[in-house]
Design an enzyme around this catalytic site. Structure first.
Site, mmCIF file in Angstrom:
data_model
loop_
_atom_site.group_PDB
_atom_site.id
_atom_site.type_symbol
_atom_site.label_atom_id
_atom_site.label_comp_id
_atom_site.label_asym_id
_atom_site.label_seq_id
_atom_site.Cartn_x
_atom_site.Cartn_y
_atom_site.Cartn_z
ATOM 1 N N ASP A 161 15.886 1.495 -1.376
ATOM 2 C CA ASP A 161 16.072 -0.068 -1.018
ATOM 3 C C ASP A 161 16.718 -0.640 -2.158
ATOM 4 O O ASP A 161 17.248 -1.918 -1.978
ATOM 5 C CB ASP A 161 14.456 -0.553 -0.927
ATOM 6 C CG ASP A 161 13.934 -0.493 0.321
ATOM 7 O OD1 ASP A 161 14.418 -0.116 1.201
ATOM 8 O OD2 ASP A 161 12.666 -0.728 0.287
ATOM 9 N N ARG A 192 0.439 -5.286 9.439
ATOM 10 C CA ARG A 192 0.548 -3.695 9.533
ATOM 11 C C ARG A 192 -0.770 -3.301 8.763
ATOM 12 O O ARG A 192 -1.474 -4.110 7.992
ATOM 13 C CB ARG A 192 1.719 -3.062 8.889
ATOM 14 C CG ARG A 192 2.153 -3.714 7.783
ATOM 15 C CD ARG A 192 1.964 -2.454 6.460
ATOM 16 N NE ARG A 192 2.010 -2.992 5.502
ATOM 17 C CZ ARG A 192 1.298 -3.061 4.535
ATOM 18 N NH1 ARG A 192 -0.120 -3.125 4.517
ATOM 19 N NH2 ARG A 192 1.355 -3.563 3.109
ATOM 20 N N VAL A 234 12.575 4.809 4.681
ATOM 21 C CA VAL A 234 12.425 6.104 3.662
ATOM 22 C C VAL A 234 13.094 7.381 4.195
ATOM 23 O O VAL A 234 13.722 8.252 3.223
ATOM 24 C CB VAL A 234 10.622 6.440 4.257
ATOM 25 C CG1 VAL A 234 10.607 8.055 3.802
ATOM 26 C CG2 VAL A 234 9.963 5.626 3.350
ATOM 27 N N GLU A 289 8.000 4.401 -14.114
ATOM 28 C CA GLU A 289 7.492 3.460 -13.072
ATOM 29 C C GLU A 289 6.811 2.280 -13.661
ATOM 30 O O GLU A 289 5.943 2.618 -14.699
ATOM 31 C CB GLU A 289 6.271 4.439 -12.124
ATOM 32 C CG GLU A 289 5.528 3.421 -11.330
ATOM 33 C CD GLU A 289 6.233 2.497 -10.266
ATOM 34 O OE1 GLU A 289 5.463 1.668 -10.141
ATOM 35 O OE2 GLU A 289 7.222 2.877 -9.735
#
Length: 476
Positions: free
Chosen positions: A376, A267, A389, A122
């Site tokens: 994605d 959001r 998701v 990551e």
């Protein structure tokens, strides 16, 4: 590379009916469902061996050749649980996952359950998720059950006991039952809570942070990923779960920029409001915009998203700050409940961000040799069917199921072709359906998509059926 993307017009177009239009997609090929089985125990895998390694050295089965480079703590940044005890055993395959989001971590869990040694890389210094919620649909919940986190999802999430489609004034919007989420079947959860549940299924050291992918190469026997810090990782299979701006995607298809949808989403999260009914998912629809609310974190927080048009491209970001006053202006004159939710953004515990919404035309392929894409990186989609998701979770379980039945490393490319063929058409149809459903919401709820074919799907059963036939090269 010609033919990198499929035009949306090339995908089967569902027919529109009359009055509230019922949009249905062609049925998927039917296969008898396979019997349910409980989640498998996590295999006891040998710890990765960390040492310098020349590129494309081919280690023995179960042995990791990995140069950690100069940076990255090698820790996930959140608590993880040890794998179940048991004696070490030889591992047939080694996998590298690039990307530590929900899709990448779910893939790592699924791969370990399939008996495959896995390492996740990551780029961020800490494994974390954005402060927002996600609605888990029946097809995604099915995958989380297989990954062994169902109890945690029920504990930390909030089941939608009531689902309501409303017009801008708060009156019910007319629609067919399967054109919206159905009561009791979806669960709202904070994205960080879901990521933590999945990461807890991995042993310490599985996730290495601070590793930004910069390159990839492969030969007939293995594949190697390189990172900005000078590290490299060699494995039998590499999985690109590195998001809409995927670095690894360009090693599969010709690069293409994401497509701005012309919509911006405001959001965030606010504390539970006394005037908002507990356990309720509610969507208000109107001309050119819509507003969604559902509970997360055991009902203590409300996740909200306001979708509004924009004539200028806004960057795709999960962290750009949003302006509550601008959001309030967009929904002035709508149901007063929306106004109270927006007002809570500026209060204690409230948060607000602005998100430019992008997707891509469906790709013509996801895999090249020992490299494949997931989530994605393979199929970025707009959120108007709530499937981003959920489709990544399907990808993770299907991919691990197919890889877990390979006899040797030599079978990996054929298993990746089978994965691509199993998943590509379904995700392409959902990408297209998400665009169309957003247009329906922004037309006061007209021409919405029937979701039964999405929710009833079992990605594990479909992948297991392909693997049982042993028809990797013939699945279509």
């Amino acid at each position: 590379m010609p033919g990198a993307c499929l035009s949306l017009g090339a995908i089967s177009q569902p027919r529109y009916g009359g009055g509230p239009a019922l949009v249905t997609d062609p049925p998927l090929p039917h296969r008898p469902p396979l019997p349910h089985r409980p989640p498998l125990p996590v295999h006891a895998l040998p710890p990765p061996i960390t040492r310098g390694a020349p590129p494309l050295h081919h280690p023995a089965a179960g042995e990791w050749r990995d140069d950690p480079g100069q940076s990255g703590s090698g820790q996930s940044g959140m608590p993880v649980r040890e794998a179940s005890s048991g004696k070490d055993e030889s591992v047939a395959l080694r996998a590298v996952v690039v990307g530590g989001g929900i899709g990448g971590i779910a893939a790592a869990v699924a791969l370990r359950l399939a008996g495959i040694a896995v390492q996740v890389y990551e780029q961020a210094q800490r494994l974390t998720e954005v402060g927002a919620g996600v609605s888990l649909a029946p097809n995604g919940l099915r995958m989380l059950d297989r990954l062994g986190v169902s109890e945690g999802v029920e504990r930390l999430g909030a089941r939608h006991l009531s689902t309501q489609l409303r017009l801008s004034d708060g009156q019910p919007a007319r629609h067919e039952p399967h054109q919206f989420a159905q009561a009791g079947r979806n669960v709202g959860i904070h994205r960080a809570d879901l990521l933590a549940l999945l990461a807890a299924r991995l042993p310490p050291g599985t996730v290495r942070t601070g590793h930004r992918c910069t390159g990839f190469r492969q030969d007939a026997d293995s594949a190697m990923v390189s990172f900005a810090n000078g590290a490299t990782a060699t494995a039998d299979v590499v999985i690109g779960a590195d998001g809409i701006h995927s670095v690894l995607q360009r090693f599969v298809v010709e690069p293409a920029e994401p497509v701005f949808s012309g919509v911006v989403a405001y959001r965030g999260l606010v504390p539970r409001l006394d005037e908002y009914p507990a356990g309720t998912m509610r969507m208000w629809v109107g001309e050119g915009k819509h507003f969604l609310v559902f509970p997360v974190r055991s009902g203590q927080l409300l996740n909200y998203v306001g979708f509004v048009p924009s004539d200028r491209s806004v960057r795709e970001s999960w962290s750009a700050p949003g302006d509550p006053a601008a959001l309030a202006a967009h929904f002035a004159g709508w149901d007063p409940v929306i106004g109270r939710i927006i007002a809570a953004i500026s209060g204690p515990g409230g948060s607000g961000f602005q998100w430019g919404m992008y997707d891509r035309a469906p790709l013509s392929r996801w895999s090249s040799g020992r490299l494949t894409l997931l989530g994605d990186a393979a199929h970025p989609m707009l959120p108007h069917l709530g499937q981003g998701v959920n489709q990544a979770l399907e990808d993770a379980v299907a991919l691990a199921t197919l890889l877990g039945t390979t006899a040797s490393s030599a079978d990996v490319p054929r298993a990746l072709v089978a994965y691509e063929r199993l998943r590509l058409d379904r995700t392409a149809r959902i990408q297209l359906g998400s665009r169309r459903n957003g247009a329906g919401y922004d037309s006061s709820g007209s021409q919405l998509t029937d979701r039964r074919w999405i929710y009833s799907y079992d990605a594990w059963a479909e992948a297991a059926a392909v693997a049982a036939r042993g028809a990797y090269g013939d699945h279509g």
